[in-house]
Design an enzyme around this catalytic site. Structure first.
Site, PDB file in Angstrom:
ATOM      1  N   GLN A 186       0.812  -1.223   0.000  1.00 25.63           N
ATOM      2  CA  GLN A 186       0.000   0.000   0.000  1.00 25.63           C
ATOM      3  C   GLN A 186       0.846   1.275   0.000  1.00 25.63           C
ATOM      4  O   GLN A 186       0.336   2.333  -0.323  1.00 25.63           O
ATOM      5  CB  GLN A 186      -0.919   0.013   1.237  1.00 25.63           C
ATOM      6  N   ASP A 207       8.857  -1.625  13.691  1.00 18.02           N
ATOM      7  CA  ASP A 207       8.830  -3.088  13.618  1.00 18.02           C
ATOM      8  C   ASP A 207       8.743  -3.579  12.178  1.00 18.02           C
ATOM      9  O   ASP A 207       8.035  -2.995  11.350  1.00 18.02           O
ATOM     10  CB  ASP A 207       7.609  -3.597  14.403  1.00 18.02           C
ATOM     11  N   TYR A 260       7.726  -9.948   5.511  1.00 16.67           N
ATOM     12  CA  TYR A 260       6.763  -8.935   5.067  1.00 16.67           C
ATOM     13  C   TYR A 260       7.061  -8.526   3.617  1.00 16.67           C
ATOM     14  O   TYR A 260       8.167  -8.069   3.299  1.00 16.67           O
ATOM     15  CB  TYR A 260       6.795  -7.690   5.964  1.00 16.67           C
ATOM     16  N   SER A 270       7.659 -14.575  19.147  1.00 14.72           N
ATOM     17  CA  SER A 270       6.361 -14.043  18.715  1.00 14.72           C
ATOM     18  C   SER A 270       5.370 -15.189  18.608  1.00 14.72           C
ATOM     19  O   SER A 270       5.630 -16.158  17.896  1.00 14.72           O
ATOM     20  CB  SER A 270       6.490 -13.319  17.372  1.00 14.72           C
ATOM     21  N   TRP A 317       0.686  -6.659  18.842  1.00 13.96           N
ATOM     22  CA  TRP A 317       0.345  -6.349  17.448  1.00 13.96           C
ATOM     23  C   TRP A 317      -1.160  -6.359  17.186  1.00 13.96           C
ATOM     24  O   TRP A 317      -1.944  -6.878  17.973  1.00 13.96           O
ATOM     25  CB  TRP A 317       1.082  -7.249  16.477  1.00 13.96           C
ATOM     26  N   ALA A 332      -7.226  -4.689  15.375  1.00 12.10           N
ATOM     27  CA  ALA A 332      -7.737  -5.895  14.701  1.00 12.10           C
ATOM     28  C   ALA A 332      -7.802  -5.661  13.191  1.00 12.10           C
ATOM     29  O   ALA A 332      -8.833  -5.904  12.544  1.00 12.10           O
ATOM     30  CB  ALA A 332      -9.095  -6.307  15.275  1.00 12.10           C
ATOM     31  N   ARG A 355      -7.539  -2.471   4.017  1.00  9.05           N
ATOM     32  CA  ARG A 355      -6.861  -3.771   4.118  1.00  9.05           C
ATOM     33  C   ARG A 355      -7.810  -4.903   3.718  1.00  9.05           C
ATOM     34  O   ARG A 355      -7.417  -5.853   3.054  1.00  9.05           O
ATOM     35  CB  ARG A 355      -6.355  -3.963   5.554  1.00  9.05           C
ATOM     36  N   GLU A 358      -3.866  10.478  13.710  1.00 11.65           N
ATOM     37  CA  GLU A 358      -5.007  10.135  14.580  1.00 11.65           C
ATOM     38  C   GLU A 358      -4.580   9.136  15.664  1.00 11.65           C
ATOM     39  O   GLU A 358      -4.894   9.313  16.843  1.00 11.65           O
ATOM     40  CB  GLU A 358      -6.142   9.532  13.739  1.00 11.65           C
TER      41      GLU A 358
END
Ligand code: NAP
Length: 323
Positions: A27, A49, A54, A154, A209, A213, A230, A295
């Site tokens: 994106q 992070d 990714y 993780s 993380w 959600a 997303r 924000e």
């Protein structure tokens, strides 16, 4: 922005941080990354992070290029990456935490990030096929070679984390210091009493993380999947069912009056709620646009508005009987 200790380490980490999952490359390009990271940094964020997997390594490349353009003092920020899934299909190249994969993997990450070391290196998932002492020794060696300063886990189970700590202590190795678990108003299973005890007893940190959600907790999915969100990305269509789940959407709608009561947007409310948990070292935020960063960073202004009554009201609204 306040800074918290990362578990029992001496490291100070901003209570809100910024991550690149899905957004970088899918994106956002380098210029967007520069602008969003700068906005976060200007708001006091010192932790960025990332992960090897990714966008197939492109996310690390974009963050590396952005850091190059931003030219910040290396001492003023923390960067993490994570290893497990890998970038190639061969044996020893995916879904492993074996010594070969970890020692070779970190070099690729550092090359893409353009850094001499990462501050935090996570084992992105547990690997039941590699003996825990092999993984602990490899992470210790990476730290001894100066390629990472601290390491963590993780989405590991409590007993696996404790087992890794015990192996490290037995052999006087660098022990893991931080877990990276999912945590938000709707997903708290990594903070059950068993985990809470583990965080307390072992002084383990937690960088959490998906605080929104994946955007569900902003309320933006109430009228369907918005274009460009997303939930609209083809490559991540597996996320759609959870973003459009009617029971979850009803819970989000029920939270709206509580957010309005303290004058916060739903996103800010959800982020500030995560910060109420003293076991959380840093809440990793994500954003696809700079206005979201602005924000979200404002969430800290609402942190102190969460009274014990409001926390109870949140749980009542979500149908949670014991926190
Ligand atoms: N260790 C792990 O296994 C793991 C797993 C996942 C994530 N992470 C880390 O945690 C970070 C955060 O996770 P996440 O990206 O899932 O966080 P999130 O806060 O749950 O979701 C972020 C997404 O929500 C939307 N959004 C954010 N702020 C918004 C706002 N104010 N208004 C409307 N929409 C908003 C944006 O997506 P759109 O604009 O595209 O809708 C944004 O990309 C990741 O970047 C990564 O570093 C780690």
């Amino acid at each position: 922005m306040k800074y918290r200790r990362l578990g029992r380490t001496g490291l100070s980490i901003s209570e809100l941080s910024f991550g690149s999952w899905i957004t970088f490359h899918n994106q956002s390009g380098v210029q967007d990354a520069v602008e969003m990271m700068a906005a976060a940094y200007d708001a006091g964020v010192n932790f960025f992070d990332n992960a090897q997997v990714y966008a197939g390594g492109k996310s690390e490349e974009i963050m590396g290029a952005a850091l190059g353009r931003l030219g910040w003092r290396r001492g003023s920020y923390l960067v993490s990456t994570k290893l497990y899934w890998g970038l190639n299909d061969g044996p020893n190249e995916k879904n492993t935490l074996n010594r070969k994969f970890l020692l070779e993997g970190i070099d690729g990450c550092l090359g893409r990030l353009g850094l001499e070391h990462v501050d935090l290196l996570y084992c992105h998932r547990p690997d039941p096929d590699t003996p825990i002492d092999e993984t602990v020794w490899a992470m210790h060696n990476i730290i001894e070679r100066g390629k990472a300063l601290y390491w963590g886990t993780s989405e590991w189970e409590v007993e696996d984390i404790i087992s890794a700590i015990e192996v490290a202590e037995r052999h006087h190795l660098h022990r893991p210091v931080v877990e990276q678990p999912v945590y938000n108003l709707l997903e708290r299973h990594r903070f059950t009493p068993e985990y809470r005890k583990m965080y307390r007893d072992y002084g383990y940190g937690a960088t959490t993380w998906s605080p929104l959600a994946s955007g569900l907790l902003t309320g933006k999915y109430q009228g369907g999947v918005p274009a460009g969100s997303r939930g609209s990305l083809e490559a991540y269509d597996w996320l759609q069912p959870q973003l459009t789940d009617s029971a979850a959407l009803a819970k989000v709608a029920a939270l709206e009056p509580l957010a309005a009561q303290i004058g916060a947007s739903l996103a800010q409310f959800a982020l500030a709620w995560c910060l109420q948990n003293p076991l959380v070292s840093s809440v990793i935020t994500g954003a696809s646009r700079i206005d979201q960063v602005h924000e979200n960073m404002q969430a800290i202004a609402f942190k102190d508005r969460f009274t014990a009554d409001l926390m109870r009201e949140v749980d009542r609204t979500l149908g949670i009987t014991s926190a």
